[in-house]
Design a protein around this motif. Structure first.
Motif, PDB file in Angstrom:
ATOM      1  N   ALA A  29      -1.712  -5.471 -11.495  1.00 22.19           N
ATOM      2  CA  ALA A  29      -2.635  -6.532 -11.079  1.00 22.19           C
ATOM      3  C   ALA A  29      -1.841  -7.765 -10.697  1.00 22.19           C
ATOM      4  O   ALA A  29      -0.739  -8.001 -11.197  1.00 22.19           O
ATOM      5  CB  ALA A  29      -3.615  -6.874 -12.199  1.00 22.19           C
ATOM      6  N   VAL A  30      -2.444  -8.548  -9.812  1.00 14.98           N
ATOM      7  CA  VAL A  30      -1.883  -9.843  -9.439  1.00 14.98           C
ATOM      8  C   VAL A  30      -3.006 -10.868  -9.568  1.00 14.98           C
ATOM      9  O   VAL A  30      -4.175 -10.559  -9.304  1.00 14.98           O
ATOM     10  CB  VAL A  30      -1.290  -9.822  -8.013  1.00 14.98           C
ATOM     11  CG1 VAL A  30      -2.349  -9.602  -6.941  1.00 14.98           C
ATOM     12  CG2 VAL A  30      -0.481 -11.083  -7.734  1.00 14.98           C
ATOM     13  N   ARG A  53       4.467 -10.177  -2.371  1.00 15.88           N
ATOM     14  CA  ARG A  53       5.876  -9.995  -2.750  1.00 15.88           C
ATOM     15  C   ARG A  53       5.999  -9.728  -4.251  1.00 15.88           C
ATOM     16  O   ARG A  53       6.825  -8.914  -4.681  1.00 15.88           O
ATOM     17  CB  ARG A  53       6.697 -11.217  -2.349  1.00 15.88           C
ATOM     18  CG  ARG A  53       6.869 -11.355  -0.853  1.00 15.88           C
ATOM     19  CD  ARG A  53       7.825 -12.489  -0.480  1.00 15.88           C
ATOM     20  NE  ARG A  53       7.846 -12.704   0.944  1.00 15.88           N
ATOM     21  CZ  ARG A  53       8.454 -11.935   1.842  1.00 15.88           C
ATOM     22  NH1 ARG A  53       9.114 -10.874   1.423  1.00 15.88           N
ATOM     23  NH2 ARG A  53       8.407 -12.228   3.129  1.00 15.88           N
ATOM     24  N   MET A  54       5.175 -10.403  -5.043  1.00 13.60           N
ATOM     25  CA  MET A  54       5.219 -10.186  -6.491  1.00 13.60           C
ATOM     26  C   MET A  54       4.742  -8.778  -6.858  1.00 13.60           C
ATOM     27  O   MET A  54       5.275  -8.161  -7.780  1.00 13.60           O
ATOM     28  CB  MET A  54       4.402 -11.248  -7.217  1.00 13.60           C
ATOM     29  CG  MET A  54       5.082 -12.612  -7.193  1.00 13.60           C
ATOM     30  SD  MET A  54       4.087 -13.917  -7.957  1.00 13.60           S
ATOM     31  CE  MET A  54       4.202 -13.434  -9.696  1.00 13.60           C
ATOM     32  N   LEU A  55       3.744  -8.256  -6.137  1.00 12.92           N
ATOM     33  CA  LEU A  55       3.316  -6.879  -6.393  1.00 12.92           C
ATOM     34  C   LEU A  55       4.465  -5.910  -6.119  1.00 12.92           C
ATOM     35  O   LEU A  55       4.693  -4.981  -6.892  1.00 12.92           O
ATOM     36  CB  LEU A  55       2.091  -6.527  -5.534  1.00 12.92           C
ATOM     37  CG  LEU A  55       0.767  -7.064  -6.044  1.00 12.92           C
ATOM     38  CD1 LEU A  55      -0.321  -6.900  -5.000  1.00 12.92           C
ATOM     39  CD2 LEU A  55       0.366  -6.366  -7.347  1.00 12.92           C
ATOM     40  N   ILE A  85       0.842  -1.203   0.000  1.00  9.89           N
ATOM     41  CA  ILE A  85       0.000   0.000   0.000  1.00  9.89           C
ATOM     42  C   ILE A  85       0.877   1.253   0.000  1.00  9.89           C
ATOM     43  O   ILE A  85       0.620   2.197  -0.757  1.00  9.89           O
ATOM     44  CB  ILE A  85      -0.966  -0.006   1.209  1.00  9.89           C
ATOM     45  CG1 ILE A  85      -1.980  -1.164   1.103  1.00  9.89           C
ATOM     46  CG2 ILE A  85      -1.676   1.342   1.359  1.00  9.89           C
ATOM     47  CD1 ILE A  85      -2.851  -1.149  -0.137  1.00  9.89           C
ATOM     48  N   ALA A  86       1.939   1.258   0.788  1.00  8.88           N
ATOM     49  CA  ALA A  86       2.834   2.418   0.836  1.00  8.88           C
ATOM     50  C   ALA A  86       3.551   2.624  -0.503  1.00  8.88           C
ATOM     51  O   ALA A  86       3.650   3.757  -0.988  1.00  8.88           O
ATOM     52  CB  ALA A  86       3.845   2.260   1.965  1.00  8.88           C
ATOM     53  N   ALA A  87       4.037   1.549  -1.082  1.00  9.49           N
ATOM     54  CA  ALA A  87       4.795   1.651  -2.336  1.00  9.49           C
ATOM     55  C   ALA A  87       3.928   2.176  -3.479  1.00  9.49           C
ATOM     56  O   ALA A  87       4.332   3.085  -4.211  1.00  9.49           O
ATOM     57  CB  ALA A  87       5.393   0.293  -2.709  1.00  9.49           C
ATOM     58  N   PHE A  88       2.741   1.611  -3.635  1.00  8.21           N
ATOM     59  CA  PHE A  88       1.867   2.059  -4.715  1.00  8.21           C
ATOM     60  C   PHE A  88       1.270   3.431  -4.406  1.00  8.21           C
ATOM     61  O   PHE A  88       1.117   4.262  -5.286  1.00  8.21           O
ATOM     62  CB  PHE A  88       0.781   1.020  -5.008  1.00  8.21           C
ATOM     63  CG  PHE A  88       1.271  -0.148  -5.807  1.00  8.21           C
ATOM     64  CD1 PHE A  88       1.181  -0.151  -7.193  1.00  8.21           C
ATOM     65  CD2 PHE A  88       1.861  -1.243  -5.188  1.00  8.21           C
ATOM     66  CE1 PHE A  88       1.650  -1.217  -7.941  1.00  8.21           C
ATOM     67  CE2 PHE A  88       2.335  -2.312  -5.924  1.00  8.21           C
ATOM     68  CZ  PHE A  88       2.237  -2.303  -7.306  1.00  8.21           C
ATOM     69  N   THR A 134       2.066  -4.943 -14.821  1.00 14.80           N
ATOM     70  CA  THR A 134       1.728  -3.525 -14.779  1.00 14.80           C
ATOM     71  C   THR A 134       1.385  -3.047 -16.184  1.00 14.80           C
ATOM     72  O   THR A 134       1.754  -3.686 -17.175  1.00 14.80           O
ATOM     73  CB  THR A 134       2.909  -2.664 -14.264  1.00 14.80           C
ATOM     74  OG1 THR A 134       3.960  -2.710 -15.231  1.00 14.80           O
ATOM     75  CG2 THR A 134       3.401  -3.154 -12.911  1.00 14.80           C
ATOM     76  N   ARG A 135       0.733  -1.925 -16.239  1.00 16.75           N
ATOM     77  CA  ARG A 135       0.424  -1.315 -17.532  1.00 16.75           C
ATOM     78  C   ARG A 135       1.690  -0.841 -18.239  1.00 16.75           C
ATOM     79  O   ARG A 135       1.683  -0.631 -19.443  1.00 16.75           O
ATOM     80  CB  ARG A 135      -0.561  -0.164 -17.363  1.00 16.75           C
ATOM     81  CG  ARG A 135      -1.939  -0.642 -16.961  1.00 16.75           C
ATOM     82  CD  ARG A 135      -2.975   0.454 -17.071  1.00 16.75           C
ATOM     83  NE  ARG A 135      -4.234  -0.017 -16.525  1.00 16.75           N
ATOM     84  CZ  ARG A 135      -5.133  -0.723 -17.211  1.00 16.75           C
ATOM     85  NH1 ARG A 135      -4.906  -1.031 -18.470  1.00 16.75           N
ATOM     86  NH2 ARG A 135      -6.258  -1.112 -16.635  1.00 16.75           N
ATOM     87  N   ALA A 136       2.778  -0.694 -17.490  1.00 12.33           N
ATOM     88  CA  ALA A 136       4.057  -0.286 -18.082  1.00 12.33           C
ATOM     89  C   ALA A 136       4.750  -1.452 -18.781  1.00 12.33           C
ATOM     90  O   ALA A 136       5.790  -1.273 -19.400  1.00 12.33           O
ATOM     91  CB  ALA A 136       4.964   0.294 -17.007  1.00 12.33           C
TER      92      ALA A 136
END
Length: 167
Positions: A101-102, A158-160, A16-19, A128-130
């Motif tokens: 997305a995961v 972890r994958m996110l 949550i913090a990273a995104f 990711t969209r990137a």
């Protein structure tokens, strides 16, 4: 007090913090975890700015109807496969406004396994969209239904973080 173990709560807070730091959102497409990844994420204060939506696609029909997994993919490779996990992630991105997305699909047991696809086999994908994309085939073994599901949640979180760092 959380419903989840401390290590999962810490990982979810990190996601949550990273995104959130980059104002990016995410979506989940879950089969064997039945919404637990989205549940772990939304257990964190501030998650409403990050979690766009979650798809619980437990049945093959839900995978097809909600996130566009192709019937041919399910017929040829089965629900528990690399191909299905990757299509689930692509479908979650296509069916949402999320940046990442995961997706998870697996056999949590206690039944349903086979020699080729044993209990504890889970395919996970994140994208990711990137254009960053990951796939993992995990063989957790027979940790029990809850153990497999929680291990899957941990790997998905972890994958996110991994796809986030790849953007």
């Amino acid at each position: 007090m959380s419903l989840f173990p401390d290590d999962i709560v810490a990982l979810a807070a990190e996601v949550i913090a990273a995104f959130g730091a980059d104002e990016q959102t995410l979506a989940t497409a879950e089969s064997c975890t039945g919404g637990l990844i989205a549940g772990a994420l939304t257990d964190i204060a501030g998650s409403s700015a990050v979690v766009d939506r979650g798809f619980v696609t437990y049945s093959n029909a839900a995978k097809r109807e909600l996130i566009g997994v192709q019937p041919e993919t399910l017929d040829r490779h089965g629900a528990v496969s690399r191909e299905t996990a990757l299509e689930m992630t692509a479908g979650a991105l296509r069916s949402s406004q999320a940046f990442a997305a995961v997706a998870v699909t697996g056999i949590a047991g206690p039944g349903g396994g086979s020699a080729q696809k044993p209990v504890g086999l889970v395919h996970l994908a994140a994208a990711t969209r990137a254009g960053t994309q990951l796939h993992r085939e995990m063989r957790y073994g027979d940790l029990g239904r809850n153990g497999i599901r929680l291990a899957t949640v941990e790997t998905a979180l972890r994958m996110l973080l991994e796809v986030k760092s790849g953007t």
